[in-house]
Design a protein around this motif. Structure first.
Motif, PDB file in Angstrom:
ATOM      1  N   TRP A  40      27.081  37.610  42.160  1.00 31.41           N
ATOM      2  CA  TRP A  40      27.358  37.301  40.745  1.00 31.41           C
ATOM      3  C   TRP A  40      28.375  38.283  40.163  1.00 31.41           C
ATOM      4  N   TYR A  41      28.202  39.558  40.463  1.00 33.54           N
ATOM      5  CA  TYR A  41      29.075  40.590  39.904  1.00 33.54           C
ATOM      6  C   TYR A  41      30.490  40.464  40.463  1.00 33.54           C
ATOM      7  N   ALA A  42      30.599  40.175  41.763  1.00 38.39           N
ATOM      8  CA  ALA A  42      31.918  40.001  42.381  1.00 38.39           C
ATOM      9  C   ALA A  42      32.656  38.820  41.750  1.00 38.39           C
ATOM     10  N   LYS A  43      31.935  37.745  41.426  1.00 37.91           N
ATOM     11  CA  LYS A  43      32.570  36.583  40.793  1.00 37.91           C
ATOM     12  C   LYS A  43      33.106  36.944  39.410  1.00 37.91           C
ATOM     13  N   ARG A  44      32.391  37.787  38.706  1.00 37.63           N
ATOM     14  CA  ARG A  44      32.886  38.239  37.400  1.00 37.63           C
ATOM     15  C   ARG A  44      34.155  39.078  37.551  1.00 37.63           C
ATOM     16  N   LEU A  45      34.207  39.892  38.588  1.00 33.58           N
ATOM     17  CA  LEU A  45      35.386  40.731  38.805  1.00 33.58           C
ATOM     18  C   LEU A  45      36.618  39.899  39.155  1.00 33.58           C
ATOM     19  N   VAL A  46      36.442  38.878  39.993  1.00 37.57           N
ATOM     20  CA  VAL A  46      37.608  38.105  40.441  1.00 37.57           C
ATOM     21  C   VAL A  46      38.041  37.056  39.428  1.00 37.57           C
ATOM     22  N   THR A  47      37.355  36.947  38.293  1.00 34.16           N
ATOM     23  CA  THR A  47      37.800  36.039  37.232  1.00 34.16           C
ATOM     24  C   THR A  47      38.333  36.797  36.018  1.00 34.16           C
ATOM     25  N   ASN A  48      38.380  38.134  36.120  1.00 32.03           N
ATOM     26  CA  ASN A  48      38.884  38.970  35.029  1.00 32.03           C
ATOM     27  C   ASN A  48      40.321  39.381  35.349  1.00 32.03           C
ATOM     28  N   THR A  49      41.263  38.694  34.753  1.00 32.34           N
ATOM     29  CA  THR A  49      42.681  38.932  35.068  1.00 32.34           C
ATOM     30  C   THR A  49      43.143  40.336  34.681  1.00 32.34           C
ATOM     31  N   LYS A  50      42.462  40.982  33.742  1.00 37.18           N
ATOM     32  CA  LYS A  50      42.864  42.317  33.307  1.00 37.18           C
ATOM     33  C   LYS A  50      42.683  43.373  34.407  1.00 37.18           C
ATOM     34  N   LEU A  51      41.858  43.071  35.390  1.00 40.77           N
ATOM     35  CA  LEU A  51      41.542  44.057  36.416  1.00 40.77           C
ATOM     36  C   LEU A  51      42.494  44.031  37.603  1.00 40.77           C
ATOM     37  N   TRP A  52      43.420  43.033  37.649  1.00 35.51           N
ATOM     38  CA  TRP A  52      44.240  42.825  38.837  1.00 35.51           C
ATOM     39  C   TRP A  52      45.722  42.947  38.528  1.00 35.51           C
ATOM     40  N   PRO A  53      46.526  43.327  39.510  1.00 39.64           N
ATOM     41  CA  PRO A  53      47.961  43.506  39.276  1.00 39.64           C
ATOM     42  C   PRO A  53      48.609  42.224  38.765  1.00 39.64           C
ATOM     43  N   ASP A  54      49.325  42.342  37.661  1.00 36.15           N
ATOM     44  CA  ASP A  54      50.043  41.215  37.056  1.00 36.15           C
ATOM     45  C   ASP A  54      49.119  40.051  36.723  1.00 36.15           C
ATOM     46  N   GLY A  55      47.823  40.318  36.609  1.00 36.64           N
ATOM     47  CA  GLY A  55      46.879  39.259  36.282  1.00 36.64           C
ATOM     48  C   GLY A  55      46.674  38.241  37.381  1.00 36.64           C
ATOM     49  N   THR A  56      47.126  38.558  38.603  1.00 38.76           N
ATOM     50  CA  THR A  56      47.001  37.638  39.726  1.00 38.76           C
ATOM     51  C   THR A  56      45.667  37.862  40.430  1.00 38.76           C
ATOM     52  N   LEU A  57      44.813  36.862  40.418  1.00 42.05           N
ATOM     53  CA  LEU A  57      43.488  36.979  41.014  1.00 42.05           C
ATOM     54  C   LEU A  57      43.589  36.956  42.545  1.00 42.05           C
ATOM     55  N   PRO A  58      42.807  37.787  43.242  1.00 48.16           N
ATOM     56  CA  PRO A  58      42.938  37.916  44.698  1.00 48.16           C
ATOM     57  C   PRO A  58      42.289  36.789  45.493  1.00 48.16           C
ATOM     58  N   MET A  59      41.403  36.040  44.842  1.00 54.00           N
ATOM     59  CA  MET A  59      40.687  34.966  45.537  1.00 54.00           C
ATOM     60  C   MET A  59      40.046  34.064  44.488  1.00 54.00           C
ATOM     61  N   LYS A  60      39.525  32.959  44.931  1.00 54.36           N
ATOM     62  CA  LYS A  60      38.838  32.037  44.037  1.00 54.36           C
ATOM     63  C   LYS A  60      37.345  32.363  43.992  1.00 54.36           C
ATOM     64  N   PRO A  61      36.691  32.134  42.855  1.00 52.64           N
ATOM     65  CA  PRO A  61      35.240  32.360  42.804  1.00 52.64           C
ATOM     66  C   PRO A  61      34.498  31.547  43.858  1.00 52.64           C
ATOM     67  N   GLU A  62      35.035  30.363  44.181  1.00 51.04           N
ATOM     68  CA  GLU A  62      34.390  29.517  45.193  1.00 51.04           C
ATOM     69  C   GLU A  62      34.380  30.193  46.570  1.00 51.04           C
ATOM     70  N   ASP A  63      35.368  31.056  46.819  1.00 45.25           N
ATOM     71  CA  ASP A  63      35.380  31.781  48.086  1.00 45.25           C
ATOM     72  C   ASP A  63      34.144  32.667  48.208  1.00 45.25           C
ATOM     73  N   LEU A  64      33.741  33.279  47.103  1.00 42.19           N
ATOM     74  CA  LEU A  64      32.564  34.136  47.117  1.00 42.19           C
ATOM     75  C   LEU A  64      31.280  33.320  47.263  1.00 42.19           C
ATOM     76  N   ASP A  65      31.286  32.090  46.744  1.00 40.75           N
ATOM     77  CA  ASP A  65      30.133  31.204  46.941  1.00 40.75           C
ATOM     78  C   ASP A  65      29.900  30.966  48.432  1.00 40.75           C
ATOM     79  N   ASP A  66      30.986  30.795  49.168  1.00 37.05           N
ATOM     80  CA  ASP A  66      30.876  30.571  50.612  1.00 37.05           C
ATOM     81  C   ASP A  66      30.563  31.866  51.358  1.00 37.05           C
ATOM     82  N   PHE A  67      31.100  32.969  50.863  1.00 36.84           N
ATOM     83  CA  PHE A  67      30.935  34.229  51.579  1.00 36.84           C
ATOM     84  C   PHE A  67      29.506  34.764  51.525  1.00 36.84           C
ATOM     85  N   ILE A  68      28.723  34.399  50.526  1.00 33.16           N
ATOM     86  CA  ILE A  68      27.382  34.962  50.379  1.00 33.16           C
ATOM     87  C   ILE A  68      26.531  34.688  51.614  1.00 33.16           C
TER      88      ILE A  68
END
Length: 286
Positions: A40-68
């Motif tokens: 859950w926490y990782a999904k929040r991190l990858v949907t917060n554009t302020k935390l990533w360079p140029d606002g570019t997200l490193p992966m999709k939240p759905e990727d984390l759904d599969d990775f669990i």
């Protein structure tokens, strides 16, 4: 040796509820809640554009759904394999079927970490995701699970500390007539609460997710340092004792030292990499 004054052990049943042969243990719940929180926490991190360079997200939240699912398999298989190899190999050679009896306890964090790292590497390659960015977002939420599992160790009256006369010492039911350090609580605070807050500061205040490898390195180094410190208060595993006849060196220290060094390397090289990139961009702008 006379018993030392101690706080009474809070006799909490390790089994939360039991229906027939099915029993739900605090230990298992700690693992499940820890994995779900990290997801859950990782999904929040990858949907917060302020935390990533140029606002570019490193992966999709759905990727984390599969990775669990990959993460859960890596934790269980790696944790069990690590315990068998590092802590009680002779027993399992003599009784190989006991390897499958995970409900009897016996999980190694170091083995679980290696299992998850392997799972992250394979998964990131299959999805075209930067491996270190996946490691960063997963590592940021892992301390919560570590803290819960350590508290479950306390409830189970296992992995207790060395005899002591500190005012908060506890006499564990199966720890002999001695007041002991509640080392499980020390680990829960350091590896759980403190490490989570440090990583939260790095991700949200220092914006270190913009520097791949730094947050993951901080997690590895933070855990290694915390574990080495607590090992000075924790009773070594009975089947191993102190290593090399030192009276202080434990398997936990031996396994954690490479983590500390690897974490420092990851943070140092991540910073150097980021500075190099900024220098190149600066020259290009000029």
């Amino acid at each position: 040796m006379l018993p030392l004054a101690a706080l009474p052990f809070p006799n909490i049943d390790p089994v939360i509820v039991q229906i027939g042969p099915l029993a739900v243990h605090w230990y298992g719940v700690g693992y499940i809640v820890g994995i779900l929180f990290a997801w859950w926490y990782a999904k929040r991190l990858v949907t917060n554009t302020k935390l990533w360079p140029d606002g570019t997200l490193p992966m999709k939240p759905e990727d984390l759904d599969d990775f669990i699912v990959w993460a859960a398999i890596g934790v269980v298989l790696g944790g069990r394999t690590g315990y068998v190899l590092f802590y009680d190999l002779q027993r399992y050679i003599a009784h190989p079927l006991d390897i499958l009896a995970v409900w009897q306890g016996g999980m190694s964090f170091h083995g679980g970490l290696l299992g998850v790292i392997l799972a992250m590497t394979l998964f990131s390659w299959s999805r075209g995701i930067r491996t270190w960015s996946l490691f960063d977002v997963v590592a940021a939420g892992v301390p919560v699970g570590l803290g819960l599992v350590r508290m479950a160790n306390f409830i189970n009256s296992e992995l207790w500390g060395r005899p002591t006369d500190v005012p908060w010492a506890v006499e564990f039911p199966n720890g002999g007539p001695f007041a002991r350090h509640p080392s499980q609580v020390y680990e829960a605070l350091l590896e759980g609460l403190v490490l989570f807050l440090v990583l939260r500061f790095l991700t949200h205040s220092r914006l270190k997710l913009k520097t791949p490898r730094f947050v993951g390195g901080a997690f590895i180094a933070g855990y290694g340092l915390s574990r080495i410190f607590v090992e000075f208060f924790r009773e070594p595993d009975q089947q191993l004792g102190y290593l090399l006849g030192t009276g202080w060196l434990t398997m936990g220290m031996v396994l954690s030292l490479p983590m500390l060094l690897a974490g420092i390397w990851a943070m140092a090289t991540a910073t150097a990499s980021a500075q190099k990139s900024e220098s190149i961009l600066g020259k290009h702008d000029v």
